[in-house]
Design a protein around this motif. Structure first.
Motif, PDB file in Angstrom:
ATOM      1  N   PHE A 152      50.530  19.629  34.120  1.00 49.95           N
ATOM      2  CA  PHE A 152      49.313  18.793  34.434  1.00 49.95           C
ATOM      3  C   PHE A 152      49.353  17.711  35.695  1.00 49.95           C
ATOM      4  N   ALA A 153      50.334  17.550  36.321  1.00 50.05           N
ATOM      5  CA  ALA A 153      50.609  16.841  37.216  1.00 50.05           C
ATOM      6  C   ALA A 153      49.890  17.455  38.564  1.00 50.05           C
ATOM      7  N   PHE A 154      48.772  16.583  38.820  1.00 51.27           N
ATOM      8  CA  PHE A 154      48.006  17.115  40.162  1.00 51.27           C
ATOM      9  C   PHE A 154      49.160  16.609  41.301  1.00 51.27           C
ATOM     10  N   PRO A 155      49.316  17.559  42.314  1.00 50.93           N
ATOM     11  CA  PRO A 155      50.256  17.239  43.489  1.00 50.93           C
ATOM     12  C   PRO A 155      50.031  15.986  44.168  1.00 50.93           C
ATOM     13  N   LYS A 156      51.203  15.197  44.024  1.00 52.86           N
ATOM     14  CA  LYS A 156      51.131  13.887  44.879  1.00 52.86           C
ATOM     15  C   LYS A 156      51.774  13.951  46.072  1.00 52.86           C
ATOM     16  N   LEU A 157      52.839  14.771  46.371  1.00 46.57           N
ATOM     17  CA  LEU A 157      53.765  14.916  47.542  1.00 46.57           C
ATOM     18  C   LEU A 157      53.067  15.984  48.494  1.00 46.57           C
ATOM     19  N   SER A 158      52.033  16.459  48.405  1.00 50.42           N
ATOM     20  CA  SER A 158      51.651  17.506  49.189  1.00 50.42           C
ATOM     21  C   SER A 158      50.023  17.614  48.963  1.00 50.42           C
ATOM     22  N   ASP A 159      49.355  17.740  49.968  1.00 47.11           N
ATOM     23  CA  ASP A 159      47.938  17.834  49.849  1.00 47.11           C
ATOM     24  C   ASP A 159      47.547  19.228  50.175  1.00 47.11           C
ATOM     25  N   ASP A 160      48.294  20.236  50.234  1.00 43.22           N
ATOM     26  CA  ASP A 160      47.876  21.703  50.600  1.00 43.22           C
ATOM     27  C   ASP A 160      46.807  22.272  49.473  1.00 43.22           C
ATOM     28  N   VAL A 161      47.187  21.683  48.123  1.00 45.13           N
ATOM     29  CA  VAL A 161      46.331  22.156  47.177  1.00 45.13           C
ATOM     30  C   VAL A 161      44.815  21.962  47.473  1.00 45.13           C
ATOM     31  N   PHE A 162      44.271  21.253  48.084  1.00 42.40           N
ATOM     32  CA  PHE A 162      42.730  20.876  48.591  1.00 42.40           C
ATOM     33  C   PHE A 162      42.307  22.178  49.401  1.00 42.40           C
ATOM     34  N   ARG A 163      43.400  22.865  50.180  1.00 42.52           N
ATOM     35  CA  ARG A 163      43.066  23.959  50.732  1.00 42.52           C
ATOM     36  C   ARG A 163      42.882  25.079  50.018  1.00 42.52           C
ATOM     37  N   PHE A 164      43.774  25.425  49.224  1.00 43.31           N
ATOM     38  CA  PHE A 164      43.983  26.144  48.005  1.00 43.31           C
ATOM     39  C   PHE A 164      42.234  26.144  47.167  1.00 43.31           C
ATOM     40  N   ILE A 165      42.054  24.783  46.724  1.00 47.46           N
ATOM     41  CA  ILE A 165      40.526  24.863  46.336  1.00 47.46           C
ATOM     42  C   ILE A 165      39.697  25.196  47.120  1.00 47.46           C
ATOM     43  N   TRP A 166      39.560  24.701  48.235  1.00 50.94           N
ATOM     44  CA  TRP A 166      38.584  25.051  49.472  1.00 50.94           C
ATOM     45  C   TRP A 166      38.629  26.638  49.454  1.00 50.94           C
ATOM     46  N   ASP A 167      39.484  27.477  49.662  1.00 46.53           N
ATOM     47  CA  ASP A 167      39.539  28.615  49.931  1.00 46.53           C
ATOM     48  C   ASP A 167      38.868  29.632  48.628  1.00 46.53           C
ATOM     49  N   GLY A 168      39.478  29.139  47.446  1.00 44.64           N
ATOM     50  CA  GLY A 168      38.731  29.546  46.149  1.00 44.64           C
ATOM     51  C   GLY A 168      37.367  29.261  46.055  1.00 44.64           C
ATOM     52  N   ARG A 169      37.010  28.427  46.465  1.00 50.81           N
ATOM     53  CA  ARG A 169      35.414  28.053  46.286  1.00 50.81           C
ATOM     54  C   ARG A 169      34.710  29.019  47.352  1.00 50.81           C
ATOM     55  N   LEU A 170      35.272  29.445  48.595  1.00 53.75           N
ATOM     56  CA  LEU A 170      34.581  30.150  49.304  1.00 53.75           C
ATOM     57  C   LEU A 170      34.397  31.559  48.799  1.00 53.75           C
ATOM     58  N   TRP A 171      35.586  32.063  48.230  1.00 51.09           N
ATOM     59  CA  TRP A 171      35.615  33.347  47.640  1.00 51.09           C
ATOM     60  C   TRP A 171      34.441  33.336  46.399  1.00 51.09           C
ATOM     61  N   MET A 172      34.214  32.159  45.695  1.00 50.94           N
ATOM     62  CA  MET A 172      33.126  32.513  44.608  1.00 50.94           C
ATOM     63  C   MET A 172      31.933  32.344  45.189  1.00 50.94           C
ATOM     64  N   ALA A 173      31.565  31.807  46.366  1.00 53.53           N
ATOM     65  CA  ALA A 173      30.498  32.026  46.963  1.00 53.53           C
ATOM     66  C   ALA A 173      30.308  33.457  47.893  1.00 53.53           C
ATOM     67  N   GLY A 174      31.327  34.155  47.665  1.00 51.56           N
ATOM     68  CA  GLY A 174      31.248  35.452  48.419  1.00 51.56           C
ATOM     69  C   GLY A 174      31.740  35.389  49.915  1.00 51.56           C
ATOM     70  N   ILE A 175      32.298  34.316  50.222  1.00 46.94           N
ATOM     71  CA  ILE A 175      32.516  34.216  51.640  1.00 46.94           C
ATOM     72  C   ILE A 175      33.956  34.362  51.981  1.00 46.94           C
ATOM     73  N   ASN A 176      34.525  35.215  52.823  1.00 48.05           N
ATOM     74  CA  ASN A 176      35.757  35.174  53.066  1.00 48.05           C
ATOM     75  C   ASN A 176      36.276  33.858  53.891  1.00 48.05           C
ATOM     76  N   PRO A 177      37.325  33.513  53.444  1.00 41.52           N
ATOM     77  CA  PRO A 177      37.958  32.112  54.082  1.00 41.52           C
ATOM     78  C   PRO A 177      38.324  32.250  55.348  1.00 41.52           C
ATOM     79  N   PHE A 178      38.869  33.622  55.948  1.00 46.34           N
ATOM     80  CA  PHE A 178      39.195  33.738  57.231  1.00 46.34           C
ATOM     81  C   PHE A 178      38.086  33.788  58.245  1.00 46.34           C
ATOM     82  N   ALA A 179      37.015  33.743  57.695  1.00 44.44           N
ATOM     83  CA  ALA A 179      35.696  33.985  58.545  1.00 44.44           C
ATOM     84  C   ALA A 179      35.412  32.865  59.483  1.00 44.44           C
ATOM     85  N   GLN A 180      35.474  31.639  58.986  1.00 43.76           N
ATOM     86  CA  GLN A 180      35.071  30.368  59.756  1.00 43.76           C
ATOM     87  C   GLN A 180      36.086  29.182  59.466  1.00 43.76           C
ATOM     88  N   LEU A 181      36.259  28.278  60.631  1.00 42.24           N
ATOM     89  CA  LEU A 181      36.970  27.023  60.382  1.00 42.24           C
ATOM     90  C   LEU A 181      36.222  26.198  59.100  1.00 42.24           C
TER      91      LEU A 181
END
Length: 442
Positions: free
Chosen positions: A73-102
C-alpha cells in the motif's frame, strides 16, 4: 547460544523491516540523505543476515514475502513512472492505443479523454515521448485502470498485486535453479532479502520483478533441455522488458541448431502474438522513435559511456551521444553474440555466469542505468560465484543524489566512485576465479 543467535536474527529482521518501511512510506525522492541513511541501515541488516550462521530458510522465505506485502500500500515515492502506467491504463479503458499519440495530444481541446486530467499530465516524467512499455505491462495497466478508474493509489495497489505474484514466481524459480545446479539453498537469501530488489520492485513498482520470474523460469527449463516452456517463458520476459531478447542467441546455441531454431521461432511467434493488440499504422514508427531516443538522448548513471562522452567533448566540443550511444550498443551486441557462440560446450553451472556477463556488458555500455535495472544481475549472480552485483546493489543508491539538486543534476564524482569500486571488485573476482580454474568459471 542458540537463543542468542535467534535474538540477533530477530533484531536484524526488525531493523531491515523498519528501514524498508521508511524507504517505502516516508522518504521522498529529493531527500537523498534520508534515502542513503535508511538504505545503508537496511543493507547492513541484510548483510548480517546473509552472512550469519544457523539460517532457517523457511522462516526467511515467509519474511521475504512479508517485506514485499508490507510495501503493498506504499504509493511509489522514489519513482514517478507509476503515473505513466496509470495514463496508459486509462487510455486502454477509453478504447485508445497508448502508442497512437503523445500525451500532450489529449490535453488539446477536442481530444480530451475521461481520466486524463491536467493533474495527472503534470506528473508525467516524459510527456513529450511515446510510451515504451511492452504488452504484459500494458495488460496490467489496463486491468488496474478497469479495477480503479478514479483512484491513483488503488490502481497502484492492483499493479503491485501482479508484481507480488511475479516476485513469488521469481523466488520459486530461483529456488528450483539452486536445487538443479546443486548449489547451497542459503544463496537464495542474497536475492530474496536484498533491499534494492524489495524497494525498487515492491516499493517503487518496477516490472523487473515479473521479467525476472519469466527469465529465470526460462533458464530453468533451458538447463533441463525443455525448449517449449523455455521459449514460452522467455517470450513472456521479452513482453515485459525487452532485455531478455539478448538471451535468444545463447539459448539457441545451447539447444543446438535444430531445437534452437524451433525455440527461436516459437519465442518470436509468441512475442509477436502478444504484441499484436498494440499494432497499428503508428506502432512501429512511434515505438521505434522511443527506442531511438533511449539510445540517442537519455543518459543517467552510465559508466563507459560517460568516460567516452568526456573524451568526445575534448575532441568534438559537444555531446556525441547521437553516435556514441548506438555504437556502444552495437559493440555490446557483437560481444554478446560471441559469448553466446562460445557457450555450446559449457556445463550447466557455467550458463548462468554467461547470462550474468551478457547483462553486465550491456549495462556497462548503456547510456542509462537506473537502480532497478540491476535487480536481474542480483538474481542471476546467486547462481554463480560472482558477488559484484550485490555490491553494486548498494552503491547504485548513490545515483539518487541526482534528484536532490534543483533541476536534476548528477554529481559525477559519486558516479565515478560507484563505477571505480564496481570495476575494481568485479575485476578482482574475475581474476580470482579465472586463476582458480574452478569448473564454474567459463
Amino acid at each position: 547460544m542458540r537463543s542468542y543467535s535467534h535474538i540477533l536474527h530477530l533484531t536484524a529482521g526488525i531493523v531491515l523491516t523498519t528501514a524498508v518501511f521508511q524507504l517505502g512510506y516516508q522518504v521522498e525522492q529529493q531527500a537523498f540523505a534520508s534515502i542513503f541513511g535508511w538504505y545503508t541501515v537496511a543493507f547492513a541488516a541484510y548483510a548480517w543476515i546473509i552472512f550469519s550462521q544457523g539460517i532457517n530458510i523457511r522462516y526467511w522465505w515467509i519474511f521475504a514475502l512479508g517485506l514485499r506485502i508490507l510495501l503493498l500500500f506504499a504509493f511509489p515515492k522514489l519513482s514517478d513512472d507509476v503515473f505513466r502506467f496509470i495514463w496508459d491504463g486509462r487510455l486502454w479503458m477509453a478504447g485508445i492505443n497508448p502508442f497512437a499519440q503523445l500525451p500532450a495530444f489529449y490535453m488539446e481541446p477536442g481530444h480530451t479523454v475521461p481520466g486524463l486530467t491536467a493533474e495527472l499530465f503534470a506528473q508525467l516524467n516524459s510527456p513529450n515521448y511515446f510510451t515504451i512499455y511492452p504488452p504484459v505491462n500494458q495488460a496490467v495497466f489496463a486491468i488496474s485502470a478497469w479495477w480503479a478508474p478514479d483512484n491513483w493509489a488503488a490502481a497502484a495497489v492492483v499493479m503491485k498485486l501482479f508484481l507480488l505474484a511475479g516476485e513469488a514466481g521469481g523466488l520459486y524459480a530461483l529456488y528450483l535453479l539452486l536445487r538443479q545446479l546443486e548449489l547451497p539453498s542459503e544463496r537464495w537469501l542474497w536475492y530474496a532479502l536484498n533491499p534494492l530488489v524489495i524497494v525498487e520492485i515492491s516499493g517503487n513498482l518496477h516490472f523487473e520483478g515479473i521479467m525476472i520470474a519469466f527469465t529465470l523460469g526460462s533458464l530453468y527449463f533451458l538447463l533441463k533441455e525443455k525448449w517449449v516452456p523455455a521459449a514460452l517463458l522467455l517470450a513472456g520476459g521479452i513482453c515485459t522488458k525487452l532485455w531478455p531478447v539478448m538471451l535468444v542467441p545463447l539459448f539457441w546455441r545451447r539447444l543446438g541448431w535444430r531445437k534452437g531454431f524451433f525455440f527461436a521461432v516459437l519465442t518470436g511467434l509468441v512475442t509477436t502474438g502478444a504484441m499484436w493488440p498494440l499494432f497499428g499504422d503508428f506502432f512501429v514508427q512511434n515505438f521505434g522513435n522511443s527506442l531511438n531516443l533511449y539510445f540517442k538522448k537519455f543518459e543517467f548513471n552510465a559508466s563507459l559511456y560517460y568516460l567516452l562522452r568526456w573524451i568526445g567533448f575534448q575532441f568534438k566540443g559537444y555531446n556525441v551521444i547521437q553516435t556514441l550511444g548506438p555504437a556502444l550498443a552495437l559493440c555490446a551486441g557483437v560481444v554478446i553474440l560471441y559469448l553466446s557462440w562460445m557457450s555450446r560446450s559449457l556445463k550447466n553451472q557455467q550458463v548462468p555466469i554467461v547470462v550474468l556477463f551478457i547483462f553486465t556488458l550491456y549495462f556497462f555500455s548503456a547510456t542509462i542505468v537506473h537502480p532497478w535495472y540491476i535487480t536481474f544481475l542480483v538474481a542471476v549472480s546467486v547462481l554463480g560465484p560472482y558477488r559484484y552485483p550485490v555490491l553494486w546493489s548498494f552503491l547504485i543508491i548513490l545515483s539518487y543524489a541526482a534528484y536532490a539538486a534543483p533541476g536534476f543534476k548528477e554529481p559525477l564524482w559519486m558516479t565515478g566512485m560507484e563505477y571505480v569500486l564496481i570495476f575494481t571488485f568485479a575485476g578482482m573476482e574475475w581474476h580470482k576465479y579465472r586463476l582458480s580454474g574452478k569448473s564454474t568459471q567459463p
